[in-house]
Design a protein around this motif. Structure first.
Motif, PDB file in Angstrom:
ATOM      1  N   MET A   1       0.823  -1.182   0.000  1.00 17.03           N
ATOM      2  CA  MET A   1       0.000   0.000   0.000  1.00 17.03           C
ATOM      3  C   MET A   1       0.872   1.253   0.000  1.00 17.03           C
ATOM      4  O   MET A   1       0.602   2.194  -0.713  1.00 17.03           O
ATOM      5  CB  MET A   1      -0.932  -0.049   1.216  1.00 17.03           C
ATOM      6  N   ARG A   2       1.910   1.246   0.843  1.00 18.72           N
ATOM      7  CA  ARG A   2       2.792   2.406   0.941  1.00 18.72           C
ATOM      8  C   ARG A   2       3.438   2.689  -0.411  1.00 18.72           C
ATOM      9  O   ARG A   2       3.534   3.836  -0.837  1.00 18.72           O
ATOM     10  CB  ARG A   2       3.854   2.167   2.016  1.00 18.72           C
ATOM     11  N   LYS A   3       3.877   1.625  -1.125  1.00 22.98           N
ATOM     12  CA  LYS A   3       4.505   1.805  -2.438  1.00 22.98           C
ATOM     13  C   LYS A   3       3.524   2.475  -3.399  1.00 22.98           C
ATOM     14  O   LYS A   3       3.868   3.408  -4.108  1.00 22.98           O
ATOM     15  CB  LYS A   3       4.961   0.455  -2.984  1.00 22.98           C
ATOM     16  N   PHE A   4       2.287   1.999  -3.416  1.00 20.48           N
ATOM     17  CA  PHE A   4       1.268   2.582  -4.284  1.00 20.48           C
ATOM     18  C   PHE A   4       1.062   4.061  -3.938  1.00 20.48           C
ATOM     19  O   PHE A   4       1.029   4.914  -4.822  1.00 20.48           O
ATOM     20  CB  PHE A   4      -0.055   1.820  -4.141  1.00 20.48           C
ATOM     21  N   LEU A   5       0.932   4.365  -2.645  1.00 15.90           N
ATOM     22  CA  LEU A   5       0.710   5.750  -2.232  1.00 15.90           C
ATOM     23  C   LEU A   5       1.883   6.648  -2.617  1.00 15.90           C
ATOM     24  O   LEU A   5       1.697   7.763  -3.092  1.00 15.90           O
ATOM     25  CB  LEU A   5       0.460   5.829  -0.723  1.00 15.90           C
ATOM     26  N   ASN A   6       3.108   6.162  -2.426  1.00 24.01           N
ATOM     27  CA  ASN A   6       4.287   6.957  -2.773  1.00 24.01           C
ATOM     28  C   ASN A   6       4.395   7.212  -4.269  1.00 24.01           C
ATOM     29  O   ASN A   6       4.792   8.292  -4.699  1.00 24.01           O
ATOM     30  CB  ASN A   6       5.568   6.276  -2.280  1.00 24.01           C
ATOM     31  N   GLU A   7       4.030   6.198  -5.082  1.00 24.68           N
ATOM     32  CA  GLU A   7       4.177   6.330  -6.527  1.00 24.68           C
ATOM     33  C   GLU A   7       3.013   7.057  -7.187  1.00 24.68           C
ATOM     34  O   GLU A   7       3.198   7.783  -8.158  1.00 24.68           O
ATOM     35  CB  GLU A   7       4.317   4.941  -7.168  1.00 24.68           C
ATOM     36  N   LYS A   8       1.821   6.864  -6.697  1.00 28.20           N
ATOM     37  CA  LYS A   8       0.632   7.310  -7.420  1.00 28.20           C
ATOM     38  C   LYS A   8      -0.105   8.499  -6.813  1.00 28.20           C
ATOM     39  O   LYS A   8      -0.931   9.094  -7.478  1.00 28.20           O
ATOM     40  CB  LYS A   8      -0.369   6.152  -7.551  1.00 28.20           C
ATOM     41  N   VAL A   9       0.147   8.810  -5.564  1.00 27.80           N
ATOM     42  CA  VAL A   9      -0.653   9.820  -4.882  1.00 27.80           C
ATOM     43  C   VAL A   9       0.155  11.108  -4.718  1.00 27.80           C
ATOM     44  O   VAL A   9       1.304  11.073  -4.278  1.00 27.80           O
ATOM     45  CB  VAL A   9      -1.138   9.306  -3.509  1.00 27.80           C
ATOM     46  N   ILE A  10      -0.482  12.211  -5.047  1.00 26.94           N
ATOM     47  CA  ILE A  10       0.135  13.528  -4.870  1.00 26.94           C
ATOM     48  C   ILE A  10       0.416  13.742  -3.385  1.00 26.94           C
ATOM     49  O   ILE A  10      -0.286  13.223  -2.532  1.00 26.94           O
ATOM     50  CB  ILE A  10      -0.810  14.612  -5.434  1.00 26.94           C
ATOM     51  N   ASN A  11       1.421  14.527  -3.052  1.00 26.01           N
ATOM     52  CA  ASN A  11       1.831  14.855  -1.682  1.00 26.01           C
ATOM     53  C   ASN A  11       2.717  13.776  -1.066  1.00 26.01           C
ATOM     54  O   ASN A  11       2.700  13.568   0.143  1.00 26.01           O
ATOM     55  CB  ASN A  11       0.648  15.135  -0.757  1.00 26.01           C
ATOM     56  N   GLY A  12       3.436  13.048  -1.882  1.00 27.02           N
ATOM     57  CA  GLY A  12       4.459  12.135  -1.391  1.00 27.02           C
ATOM     58  C   GLY A  12       3.982  11.031  -0.477  1.00 27.02           C
ATOM     59  O   GLY A  12       4.687  10.640   0.440  1.00 27.02           O
ATOM     60  N   GLY A  13       2.807  10.501  -0.717  1.00 26.21           N
ATOM     61  CA  GLY A  13       2.339   9.367   0.066  1.00 26.21           C
ATOM     62  C   GLY A  13       1.461   9.723   1.236  1.00 26.21           C
ATOM     63  O   GLY A  13       1.042   8.842   1.971  1.00 26.21           O
ATOM     64  N   ALA A  14       1.196  11.014   1.440  1.00 29.62           N
ATOM     65  CA  ALA A  14       0.245  11.377   2.488  1.00 29.62           C
ATOM     66  C   ALA A  14      -1.107  10.788   2.108  1.00 29.62           C
ATOM     67  O   ALA A  14      -1.473  10.771   0.939  1.00 29.62           O
ATOM     68  CB  ALA A  14       0.141  12.898   2.609  1.00 29.62           C
ATOM     69  N   ILE A  15      -1.826  10.284   3.055  1.00 25.48           N
ATOM     70  CA  ILE A  15      -3.099   9.633   2.749  1.00 25.48           C
ATOM     71  C   ILE A  15      -4.122  10.693   2.358  1.00 25.48           C
ATOM     72  O   ILE A  15      -4.407  11.606   3.132  1.00 25.48           O
ATOM     73  CB  ILE A  15      -3.593   8.795   3.939  1.00 25.48           C
ATOM     74  N   PRO A  16      -4.665  10.581   1.147  1.00 22.04           N
ATOM     75  CA  PRO A  16      -5.624  11.578   0.669  1.00 22.04           C
ATOM     76  C   PRO A  16      -7.001  11.382   1.295  1.00 22.04           C
ATOM     77  O   PRO A  16      -7.277  10.338   1.880  1.00 22.04           O
ATOM     78  CB  PRO A  16      -5.677  11.310  -0.833  1.00 22.04           C
ATOM     79  N   GLY A  17      -7.836  12.381   1.120  1.00 27.33           N
ATOM     80  CA  GLY A  17      -9.211  12.275   1.578  1.00 27.33           C
ATOM     81  C   GLY A  17      -9.987  11.284   0.732  1.00 27.33           C
ATOM     82  O   GLY A  17      -9.591  10.941  -0.385  1.00 27.33           O
TER      83      GLY A  17
END
Length: 161
Positions: A1-17
């Motif tokens: 999950m962390r890898k996906f968040l770091n690669e795909k989510v804006i803000n460097g892996g911060a959990i989005p709303g």
């Protein structure tokens, strides 16, 4: 999950709303998983398991599961939730239409459907007899063992008359 968040989510892996997850990512994840399931099921004999339950608004919620009848790498046969359909009316025709549509969406060939597993409701049996049996000639209908055990248990709990 962390890898996906770091690669795909804006803000460097911060959990989005949840809105960002729902609007931006959920559709792509769903389509990817659906394609992987199509690949897993392709050309394999399949069991189709479907059952209904009412929701809080009184609608019929039909869950359709697909199980490839070949063991996976761990030696087990697993069922996968393929679709959840909200039906305004729950009868044999609305059920078989939903099941056929689901099987078509997953590109399941008619000759690959071996088993339809449902509860003991009359309209489920009628869905098989009136349509599914003709469309899927290699298939047979079985009643879910859990439903049979529930019926037996209920018979023992009834007061003697």
């Amino acid at each position: 999950m962390r890898k996906f968040l770091n690669e795909k989510v804006i803000n460097g892996g911060a959990i989005p709303g949840f809105h960002q997850l729902q609007e931006k990512y959920l559709g792509a994840v769903y389509e990817k998983e659906k394609e992987e399931l199509k690949t897993l099921l392709a050309g394999k004999p399949v069991a189709v398991i479907f059952d209904e339950t009412p929701d809080v608004e009184g609608r019929c919620v039909l869950n359709i599961l697909l199980a490839p009848l070949k063991k996976d790498h761990s030696g087990r046969i697993l069922a996968y939730l393929a679709d959840t359909v909200f039906l305004e009316q729950c009868n044999h025709s609305t059920v078989y239409v939903a099941v056929v549509k689901c099987l078509q969406e997953y590109s399941i060939q008619n000759e690959d459907v071996i088993v339809f597993d449902t509860d003991n409701a009359a309209y489920m049996k009628k869905a098989f007899k009136s349509a599914l049996q003709a469309l899927y000639p290699k298939s047979l209908h079985i009643t879910c063992m859990a439903h049979i055990m529930n019926l037996i248990g209920n018979a023992f709990r009834k007061p003697a008359s």
